[in-house]
Design an enzyme around this catalytic site. Structure first.
Site, short mmCIF file in Angstrom:
data_model
loop_
_atom_site.label_atom_id
_atom_site.label_comp_id
_atom_site.label_asym_id
_atom_site.label_seq_id
_atom_site.Cartn_x
_atom_site.Cartn_y
_atom_site.Cartn_z
N GLU A 77 1.83 -6.76 -1.57
CA GLU A 77 3.36 -7.40 -2.47
C GLU A 77 3.61 -8.27 -2.35
O GLU A 77 4.84 -8.70 -1.98
CB GLU A 77 4.01 -6.06 -2.90
CG GLU A 77 3.53 -4.97 -3.74
CD GLU A 77 4.28 -3.74 -3.93
OE1 GLU A 77 4.52 -3.85 -4.83
OE2 GLU A 77 4.67 -2.76 -2.62
N HIS A 98 9.55 1.88 -0.58
CA HIS A 98 9.69 2.93 -1.54
C HIS A 98 10.67 4.07 -0.83
O HIS A 98 10.11 5.36 -0.57
CB HIS A 98 8.58 3.48 -0.75
CG HIS A 98 7.44 2.03 -1.64
ND1 HIS A 98 5.76 2.35 -1.46
CD2 HIS A 98 7.24 0.86 -2.01
CE1 HIS A 98 5.17 1.00 -1.41
NE2 HIS A 98 6.34 0.87 -2.54
#
Ligand SMILES: [Zn+2]
Length: 234
Positions: A77, A98
């Site tokens: 990412e 996250h």
């Protein structure tokens, strides 16, 4: 550059120590020039973010290439970092994580509201300014997806990624990390209030105005020293 690598490495360990990142997922970056950044990469002996060392922090260009990479790999990412840095000259550092409580708030559509004041003034201000949501649960591994996320983010320093995680920016690594921790703390309180069935009003405008800005020396420098001091010895 070595001290900046150490700061990014410390940032990863602080996020792990606070349960905001788990295992090997999540990364931190910092802009070093118009076209380059330092980013948390994965090496051949990866042991997770809680064991990050300065060796894991490598210089790459906005295209994700870098002579310094060697056996280390940039995150899937990486476009989250490179597209934010391209689009937002005010941003010096990016955290992507996250965080579990923020994940629940996003999925359950529990809005992050400024329900407390002096308990955590920077966290309250983040919520009062609004926390935008990127509605897609995709892995942001392409520039076009990162640009979609940026469109959701607008000019806010944070963006909740529904079913995925969080992107946070700051002028510095320290600021981005502290904002991440503040939002996860607010998410935990938001869930607990929901669980006890409390419908809490936002802090009044009058009280919000009364809350002081304690300045970056207190809000960032002192807090950062405390977070570093709490870290377990490697
Ligand atoms: Zn992610």
């Amino acid at each position: 550059m070595d001290s900046l690598k150490q700061t990014v490495s410390d940032a990863c360990r602080i996020l792990a120590a606070h349960g905001v990142v788990e295992g090997i997922l999540g990364h931190v970056s910092v802009r070093t020039s118009e076209s380059e950044l330092l980013v948390r990469t994965r090496g051949p002996r990866e042991r997770g973010l809680s064991h990050t060392t300065a060796e894991d922090i490598r210089m790459v260009g906005l295209d994700g290439q870098g002579a310094e990479l060697g056996e280390w790999r940039v995150p899937n990412e990486l476009p989250i970092h490179t597209e934010v840095l391209r689009a937002r000259p005010d941003v010096g550092a990016v955290v992507h994580a996250h965080p579990p409580a923020l994940l629940v708030c996003g999925l359950a559509e529990l809005p992050l509201r400024p329900v407390y004041g002096a308990y955590d003034i920077p966290g309250m201000r983040l919520a009062a300014g609004g926390v935008p949501v990127y509605p897609r649960a995709v892995l942001i591994r392409r520039r076009d997806l990162a640009q979609e996320m940026l469109a959701s983010m607008g000019d806010r320093p944070v963006c909740l990624l529904r079913g995925h995680g969080l992107t946070v920016t700051g002028a510095t690594v320290e600021e981005a990390v502290l904002r991440t921790l503040a939002l996860e703390k607010l998410a935990r309180v938001t869930i607990q209030l929901h669980q006890v069935g409390a419908d809490v009003a936002a802090v009044s405008d009058e009280d919000q105005v009364e809350l002081p800005d304690l300045g970056s020396a207190f809000n960032t420098d002192t807090q950062w020293r405390a977070l570093l001091a709490e870290l377990p010895e490697e």
